[in-house]
Scaffold this motif. Structure first.
Motif, PDB file in Angstrom:
ATOM      1  N   CYS A  92       9.187  12.010   2.891  1.00  0.00           N
ATOM      2  CA  CYS A  92       9.248  11.111   1.741  1.00  0.00           C
ATOM      3  C   CYS A  92      10.661  10.542   1.652  1.00  0.00           C
ATOM      4  N   GLY A  94      11.377   8.215  -0.790  1.00  0.00           N
ATOM      5  CA  GLY A  94      11.504   7.620  -2.120  1.00  0.00           C
ATOM      6  C   GLY A  94      12.861   7.961  -2.730  1.00  0.00           C
ATOM      7  N   THR A  95      13.170   7.352  -3.859  1.00  0.00           N
ATOM      8  CA  THR A  95      14.514   7.467  -4.433  1.00  0.00           C
ATOM      9  C   THR A  95      14.938   8.916  -4.671  1.00  0.00           C
ATOM     10  N   ALA A  96      14.075   9.696  -5.320  1.00  0.00           N
ATOM     11  CA  ALA A  96      14.447  11.081  -5.646  1.00  0.00           C
ATOM     12  C   ALA A  96      14.706  11.881  -4.376  1.00  0.00           C
ATOM     13  N   CYS A  97      13.874  11.687  -3.373  1.00  0.00           N
ATOM     14  CA  CYS A  97      14.047  12.433  -2.124  1.00  0.00           C
ATOM     15  C   CYS A  97      15.260  11.915  -1.357  1.00  0.00           C
ATOM     16  N   CYS A 133       7.611   7.985  -2.047  1.00  0.00           N
ATOM     17  CA  CYS A 133       7.223   8.778  -3.216  1.00  0.00           C
ATOM     18  C   CYS A 133       5.783   9.271  -3.137  1.00  0.00           C
ATOM     19  N   ILE A 134       5.658  10.559  -2.990  1.00  0.00           N
ATOM     20  CA  ILE A 134       4.326  11.156  -2.926  1.00  0.00           C
ATOM     21  C   ILE A 134       3.962  11.812  -4.256  1.00  0.00           C
ATOM     22  N   GLY A 135       4.744  11.526  -5.282  1.00  0.00           N
ATOM     23  CA  GLY A 135       4.394  11.995  -6.620  1.00  0.00           C
ATOM     24  C   GLY A 135       4.884  13.393  -6.949  1.00  0.00           C
ATOM     25  N   SER A 136       5.780  13.939  -6.135  1.00  0.00           N
ATOM     26  CA  SER A 136       6.300  15.288  -6.395  1.00  0.00           C
ATOM     27  C   SER A 136       7.822  15.256  -6.475  1.00  0.00           C
ATOM     28  N   CYS A 137       8.349  14.291  -7.203  1.00  0.00           N
ATOM     29  CA  CYS A 137       9.805  14.081  -7.227  1.00  0.00           C
ATOM     30  C   CYS A 137      10.565  15.322  -7.693  1.00  0.00           C
ATOM     31  N   VAL A 142      10.927  16.196  -0.246  1.00  0.00           N
ATOM     32  CA  VAL A 142       9.582  16.654   0.095  1.00  0.00           C
ATOM     33  C   VAL A 142       9.156  16.089   1.447  1.00  0.00           C
TER      34      VAL A 142
HETATM   35  S1  FES Z   1      10.615  10.279  -4.240  1.00  0.00           S
HETATM   36 FE1  FES Z   1       9.854  11.809  -2.933  1.00  0.00          FE
HETATM   37  S2  FES Z   1       8.293  12.691  -4.114  1.00  0.00           S
HETATM   38 FE2  FES Z   1       8.998  11.089  -5.378  1.00  0.00          FE
END
Ligand code: FES
Length: 207
Positions: A92, A94-97, A133-137, A142
């Protein structure tokens, strides 16, 4: 007229949040068939690719023929069907990851497999995929390893998991460590080139 389903709607695991991300998008579009492309976009960003289960799920939820979903998924170049590797590693990004080091994870996966994101390793063992983003930020960073979401994974952890799949001996794509000969000095072909190499060293040292 609403098409009849000639297959069963997949029942995704309730604890896999990726399906909820797709559900949310379908709901926001009122499950209208004209939103199929947007929904498939979300599915691809969430899973990293479109596999048969996802396409069946979307088709059944939106009440569109499965053939139409396949048609859209295969027509547009920005959609990717499930990669062909024996195993699939989705990182993942996404931003958080990303903030938690997803780029290092991806670099480690690419290093161990020798495959870039979107590619499959030369031995066909591992396909490397990214998702947004797989919804587990809350568990960032992840990765999804053969369908199993693994949260708070670090570089060593992801390398270890991939080596379990591939039996890769080191960071050099499976080649024996530098300096150890892979060709026996004499005798039959070795079963294990690393062991044979060590034996060859020992033999020379003793003579
Ligand atoms: S950014 Fe990776 S799970 Fe949301």
């Amino acid at each position: 007229m609403v098409p009849l389903l000639d297959y069963e709607k997949p029942s995704p695991p309730p604890d896999d949040r990726r399906w909820k991300v797709v559900d949310r998008t379908m709901r926001s579009h009122g499950y209208e068939p004209h939103a199929l492309i947007q929904v498939l976009h979300t599915a691809q960003e969430t899973f990293g690719y479109l596999d048969e289960e996802v396409m069946r799920y979307v088709a059944a939820s939106m009440r569109v023929p499965l053939s139409q979903v396949y048609g859209v998924a295969t027509f547009y170049h920005f959609f990717t069907l499930k990669p062909q590797g024996e195993h699939t590693c989705v990182v993942c990004t996404g931003t958080a990851c990303y903030i938690k080091g997803a780029d290092s994870l991806l670099a480690a996966v690419e290093e161990v497999t020798g495959a870039k994101a979107g590619e499959t390793s030369a031995d066909g063992k591992v396909s490397v995929v990214t998702a947004r983003c797989i919804g587990s930020c809350g568990l960032a960073p992840v990765a999804v390893l053969d369908g199993e979401a693994v949260g708070k994974i670090d570089v060593d952890g992801i390398k270890e998991r991939i080596r379990e799949w591939t039996s890769i001996a080191g960071d050099n794509g499976g080649a024996p460590p530098a300096g150890i000969p892979t060709t026996p000095v004499e005798g039959p072909a070795p079963q294990n080139p690393i062991i044979e190499g060590v034996t060859a060293h020992d033999t020379r040292r003793a003579s």
